[in-house]
Design a protein around this motif. Sequence first.
Motif, short mmCIF file in Angstrom:
data_model
loop_
_atom_site.label_atom_id
_atom_site.label_comp_id
_atom_site.label_asym_id
_atom_site.label_seq_id
_atom_site.Cartn_x
_atom_site.Cartn_y
_atom_site.Cartn_z
N TYR A 273 25.14 14.66 39.82
CA TYR A 273 23.93 14.41 39.82
C TYR A 273 23.29 15.18 38.46
CZ TYR A 273 25.10 13.29 44.67
OH TYR A 273 25.20 12.80 45.94
N ARG A 274 22.08 14.62 38.37
CA ARG A 274 21.28 15.18 37.27
C ARG A 274 20.21 15.84 38.08
NH1 ARG A 274 17.05 13.04 34.91
NH2 ARG A 274 18.12 10.78 35.07
N HIS A 275 19.63 17.11 37.74
CA HIS A 275 18.51 17.69 38.32
C HIS A 275 17.13 17.26 38.10
CE1 HIS A 275 20.72 21.23 40.41
NE2 HIS A 275 21.56 21.21 39.22
N GLY A 276 16.50 16.76 38.96
CA GLY A 276 15.05 16.26 38.87
C GLY A 276 13.92 17.36 39.12
N ALA A 277 12.99 16.63 39.55
CA ALA A 277 11.74 17.82 39.68
C ALA A 277 12.02 18.74 40.85
CB ALA A 277 10.74 16.98 39.82
N ARG A 278 11.85 19.88 40.49
CA ARG A 278 11.76 20.95 41.47
C ARG A 278 11.02 20.47 42.62
NH1 ARG A 278 10.89 27.39 40.48
NH2 ARG A 278 11.14 28.23 42.81
N LEU A 279 11.57 20.80 44.08
CA LEU A 279 11.06 20.18 45.31
C LEU A 279 9.94 21.49 45.82
CD1 LEU A 279 14.02 19.37 47.10
CD2 LEU A 279 12.22 17.98 46.01
N SER A 280 9.08 21.02 46.23
CA SER A 280 7.96 22.06 46.74
C SER A 280 8.42 23.09 47.94
CB SER A 280 6.65 21.34 47.36
OG SER A 280 7.03 20.81 48.26
N GLU A 281 7.91 24.29 48.03
CA GLU A 281 8.26 25.12 48.94
C GLU A 281 8.03 24.35 50.22
OE1 GLU A 281 6.69 28.93 48.62
OE2 GLU A 281 7.26 29.28 46.56
N ALA A 282 7.17 23.81 50.57
CA ALA A 282 6.67 23.11 51.78
C ALA A 282 7.77 22.29 52.12
CB ALA A 282 5.45 22.59 51.77
N ARG A 283 8.12 21.42 51.37
CA ARG A 283 9.12 20.54 51.56
C ARG A 283 10.81 21.04 51.73
NH1 ARG A 283 11.15 15.41 47.58
NH2 ARG A 283 12.40 14.43 49.00
N VAL A 284 11.03 22.08 51.05
CA VAL A 284 12.20 22.71 51.28
C VAL A 284 12.05 23.27 52.95
CG1 VAL A 284 13.74 24.62 50.77
CG2 VAL A 284 12.68 23.25 48.94
N GLU A 285 11.17 24.07 53.02
CA GLU A 285 11.10 24.65 54.40
C GLU A 285 11.14 23.54 55.59
OE1 GLU A 285 7.72 27.10 54.35
OE2 GLU A 285 8.52 28.52 52.98
N ALA A 286 10.47 22.45 55.32
CA ALA A 286 10.65 21.31 56.19
C ALA A 286 12.06 20.80 56.72
CB ALA A 286 9.61 20.40 55.94
N GLU A 293 16.24 32.06 48.49
CA GLU A 293 15.42 32.37 47.21
C GLU A 293 16.05 31.61 46.13
OE1 GLU A 293 12.99 34.06 46.63
OE2 GLU A 293 12.89 34.45 48.98
N HIS A 294 16.85 30.61 46.39
CA HIS A 294 17.37 29.73 45.36
C HIS A 294 16.27 28.74 44.94
CE1 HIS A 294 21.24 31.45 46.73
NE2 HIS A 294 21.75 30.95 45.62
N ILE A 295 16.77 27.91 43.91
CA ILE A 295 15.78 26.79 43.63
C ILE A 295 16.41 25.49 44.00
CG2 ILE A 295 14.95 25.53 41.39
CD1 ILE A 295 14.98 28.27 39.81
N TYR A 296 15.52 24.71 44.70
CA TYR A 296 15.92 23.29 45.00
C TYR A 296 15.19 22.28 44.28
CZ TYR A 296 17.56 25.87 49.23
OH TYR A 296 18.31 26.85 50.12
N THR A 297 16.20 21.19 43.88
CA THR A 297 15.63 20.15 42.94
C THR A 297 16.04 18.94 43.64
OG1 THR A 297 17.54 20.11 41.66
CG2 THR A 297 15.88 21.63 40.84
#
Length: 465
Positions: A273-286, A293-297
């Motif tokens: 996969y290629r990393h796209g846009a960083r996901l918002s904290e709200a979407r990650v938490e949902a 504390e990792h970065i989700y994309t």
Amino acid sequence: MRRHVSSFALLLCTGCFNTHPIDEGSSGTRLELIAWEPEDGTGIHATSFFDRELGVECVWWYDLDAETWRCLPRPSGRLVFLDADCGQAAAHGCAAGDAPFFTGRRFEARTNECGGSFGYAPSLPFRTGARRTVDRVFERDPEGECVAGATGPLEVVELEPMPNDAFVSGAPRPRPRDGDDRIGEVVLAGDDGSELWMGHYDHERGAACAMLIASGRFPCVPETSGNTTGPTRCGEAFGVTYEARPECGREPPQLAVETEYDACGRAVDARVYRHGARLSEARVEACIDRPTEHIYTELIDATDEVAWLENEAEGTGRLRALPDRPRYVESWSLGTLGSHFDTELGEECSPVVVNGVMRCLPVLARAMDEDDLFADAACSEPALGARDASCSAWTYVARSDTDGPCLDWSGRDYYRIGERLDVAYRRDDTGACVVWEADGPGERDHGAFRVAPVPDDTFVAFRRL
């Protein structure tokens, strides 16, 4: 595309790799390549170099502080000291042997630029000196403190530090691109012109790449790629790149790999996969029950963005090389993938020195359980203890011909795994041969197997070129 010269050409000039270079490496003005070829089959196995100036075999070690590689002498082993200030270096006599040089190693705890901790084993060159017997030795702990070590009597060899510039240094570099071939080779190039093949290089991305799969084609992905999470309850995969610490100034990796493993621990499928846009904290938490504390994309399919390599054995004879697998495949794959395929045994194998001879040993063979089990009521026929034997037809018992601080487990006795046993036996505290109760009295569903010893020549030997 990797190419191989015939073994006939090599044997005409043993020790003359400057005249007849091979893909796995070549000699320089000072370092002479040490390589091996199977006695029945094809596939050169290059291991190390012989330092003509010092008259010793040497192995490449990375110096983290100097950010360079050096070909340091064998033998190597744990570094000890003769004084409580850790100022007078020494080696255990069994480790240094009678060699004129020795590479001492010690473990240190280090901290990276982001505050994370990691272990590092620096390697330091020495000239060997007088041999003596002492009552105790001292060592440096991971934090660098000098602490008491083993007590004696201990036979040790005094060591005199040598300057690093007494040894050939080097660095990884890609070989020149061959025509339009996208994938080339990365070699550890010595300053004397020597080379040792380390892995693959993607010329279009301008980076070394690796990704080993047990079967089928596999992607050549830059080594700096990140990992992915599994499917989430949102029905999609999220990319985890690294711990979110902006002060580190790291750039996120471009690619991520999602890998599947079989029951034997081998990677059998990979998706890129290629990393796209960083996901918002709200979407990650949902979507993730316990966000970290990792970065989700967002992950975007990148199957066609990387080069894919074949995974097929090549050559003639009983042993065939798997030419697209780097020489460090044994350690990189945690002992699940080999560098050769034994057509007679139907097993992948890797060159290992056993009982003084380099042979291609099955990579999925595991050490026999320490249950000291037997297949017969006389406790004379060995058995393999509670183990799933579906991954390999082989097991072995490791033995050491030395003791103390220099245990050498290169001695091995191999066995072929046979049928499953209904009953296994072991000796009790009195020496009597009794039924083995695996999980308690009356419990005999232990999964023990009969094993039959095999001679060393069951496995193909290598000859030094």
